[in-house]
Design an enzyme around this catalytic site. Structure first.
Site, short mmCIF file in Angstrom:
data_model
loop_
_atom_site.label_atom_id
_atom_site.label_comp_id
_atom_site.label_asym_id
_atom_site.label_seq_id
_atom_site.Cartn_x
_atom_site.Cartn_y
_atom_site.Cartn_z
N ARG A 258 0.84 -1.21 0.00
CA ARG A 258 0.00 0.00 0.00
C ARG A 258 0.86 1.25 0.00
NH1 ARG A 258 -4.98 -1.89 4.05
NH2 ARG A 258 -5.32 -3.83 2.91
N ARG A 273 1.57 1.10 10.28
CA ARG A 273 1.21 1.58 8.95
C ARG A 273 2.45 1.57 8.07
NH1 ARG A 273 -3.40 3.98 7.53
NH2 ARG A 273 -3.94 4.25 9.71
N GLU A 345 -6.98 -1.06 15.01
CA GLU A 345 -7.62 -1.91 14.01
C GLU A 345 -6.66 -3.03 13.57
OE1 GLU A 345 -9.03 0.26 10.59
OE2 GLU A 345 -8.98 -1.56 9.35
N SER A 348 -10.66 -6.18 9.31
CA SER A 348 -11.80 -5.44 8.80
C SER A 348 -12.63 -6.46 8.02
CB SER A 348 -11.34 -4.30 7.89
OG SER A 348 -12.41 -3.43 7.61
N ARG A 387 0.62 -6.18 12.44
CA ARG A 387 -0.02 -5.55 13.60
C ARG A 387 -0.20 -6.57 14.73
NH1 ARG A 387 -4.49 -1.10 11.38
NH2 ARG A 387 -2.96 0.08 10.15
#
Length: 424
Positions: A258, A273, A345, A348, A387
RNA sequence: GGAGGGGUGGCCGAGCGGUUGAUGGCAGUUGUCUUGAAAACAACCAGGUGGUGAGCCUCGGGGGUUCGAAUCCCUCCCCCUCCGCCA
């Protein structure tokens, strides 16, 4: 992609959805192009019917009246002209339709942004610390298992290198998650390409609207996947699945890429991130009637990883303003990270209804001889590995900087119980 | 990268300018027969749009020639075989 017929017949529903999402789209223009297209189409079709009829007749009889052939030549020219205009309208309609987001389900809370997401449940009580818990980047570097400076040296900001027990822990987490989902939850494992054609990204909804968030390999016109959702869902693009093959459950480990464009300044440190991370993804293709239930079970499958790791977490139901473009309903499991002092988070889980299936043309036959219908697609992280690694380091840290290995992971680490700093 | 071969319905496989959206076979669905199954026989059996109507579109994609294209021409894509290179 929404059903054009629904958009045409119930534009007010689409408009309401756009408002609830706090976004906008040129709905009026779309309806206008559609009306124009339908008008021209009926004209060109009746001309074509006329030409087909005359041509068939000419084929049957011996004499070929020149004036009839001349007339048909003119009809042919008119058809060509109208075809061109219809094709232009088609392209315009297609483009606008690809930019329309999914319609949130009725039960999704209405809200402007992430602050209005709703916590639907919590699991576990975060343990207390007799010392100031450290962030995983400090812990990891002190343990010699994560190296951010060298990550930046070879790949730039938001990059990382795992070493020794860090690399092993990453590998253990992947193997544990894959085993859990295949053995306990009935998912079939797949390994798929990390480079996909752009149409796959259109199929799952990342393209065309979010091209800036993906890495593209321009020389070969391929895209690095931001999630395994893309190749795994597109496995069945342009297919009609036979009766009885649904539901399909897949689990897939992949690296994810990403650009994090627009995230400048957010989560700049650590593994939260980054431009590349491992993820174990769950993907479901199901019959429409069951997709609500399937989503609940999907979230539970993702949470099971956190329960097995004994990591306290909560689950949020996203409000309309925070809902992803393609999703009709999304739950975000969030893990407690003591070094951050917040829930982060870590998954998802979304139900896309037939939105992706329309874009990718994934259908099934409800029964032998029945008409094909679009499947419903769902997916969720189970879990984001980087994460999870960060959460394990932070939650299982001890005063001396060592980290206890969660019991469920020990079989994957040759029985190792603790990750210790290098002897000094 | 070089040379050759090939893309037609779920599969196999005809068609190579005219009632061909497509012969035939296999698979599948339904019916007759049977206690049941098998066999035999019969019907149905690609997708989209449209109203499970008419009409229209689709024989890898796009463009062209023609009154008419699965069929002729151009172009792109994909697959297979052999050679080269490579983990």
């Amino acid at each position: 992609m929404l059903n054009l017929k629904v958009v045409r017949e119930h534009p007010e529903v689409v408009q309401a959805a756009l408002e609830k999402r706090h976004t906008s789209a040129p709905l009026g223009e779309l309806l206008q192009l559609d009306e124009e297209r339908r008008r021209l189409l009926s004209e060109v079709e009746s001309l074509r019917a006329q030409r087909n009829q005359v041509s068939q007749q000419l084929g049957r009889q011996k004499e070929r009246p020149p004036e009839l052939i001349a007339a048909m030549r003119e009809v042919g020219e008119r058809i060509k002209e109208l075809d061109g205009r219809v094709a232009a309208l088609d392209a315009g309609i297609e483009r606008l339709l690809l930019y329309l987001p999914n319609i949130p389900e009725e039960s999704v809370p209405v809200g402007a942004d992430e602050s209005e997401n709703v916590v639907v449940r919590r699991w576990g009580t975060p343990r207390g610390f007799h010392f100031e818990p450290r962030a995983h980047w400090d812990l990891g570097e002190a343990l010699g298992i994560v190296d951010f400076p060298r990550g930046a040296k070879i790949a730039g900001a938001r990059s990382w290198v795992l070493k020794g027990d860090g690399a092993r822990l990453n590998r253990a987490l992947i193997a544990f998650m894959l085993d859990l989902h295949t053995r306990q939850h009935g998912y079939a494992e797949v390994a798929t390409p990390y480079l996909v054609k752009p149409e796959c990204m259109v199929g799952t909804g990342q393209f065309p609207k979010f091209v800036d968030e993906a890495y593209t390999v321009c020389s070969d016109e391929l895209v690095l996947i931001p999630t395994a959702e893309v190749p795994v869902t597109n496995l069945y693009r342009d297919e009609i699945l036979a009766p009885g093959v649904l539901p399909i459950y897949h689990v897939c480990h992949s690296a994810c890429f990403r650009r994090e464009a627009g995230a400048a300044g957010r989560d700049t440190r650590g593994l939260i991130r980054v431009h590349q991370f491992d993820k174990v993804e769950l993907v479901k293709l199901v019959e429409p009637a069951s997709s609500d239930d399937e989503l609940e079970r999907l979230v539970d499958d993702a949470e099971e990883v956190l329960r097995a790791l004994e990591l306290p977490h909560q689950v949020k139901l996203l409000c309309t303003g925070d809902l992803g473009f393609a999703s009709a309903r999304t739950y975000d499991p969030e893990v407690w990270m003591p070094g951050q002092g917040r829930y982060v988070e870590i998954s998802s889980c979304s139900n896309f209804l037939d939105f992706q299936a329309r874009r990718a043309s994934i259908r099934y036959r409800p029964a032998a001889g029945a008409r094909p219908e679009f499947v419903h697609t769902l997916n969720g992280s189970g879990l984001a590995v980087g994460r999870t690694l960060a959460a394990v380091l932070e939650y299982y840290q001890q005063p001396d900087g060592s980290v206890v290995v969660p019991p469920v992971l020990r079989p994957y680490l040759s029985g190792q119980e603790v990750i210790r700093p290098p002897a000094s």
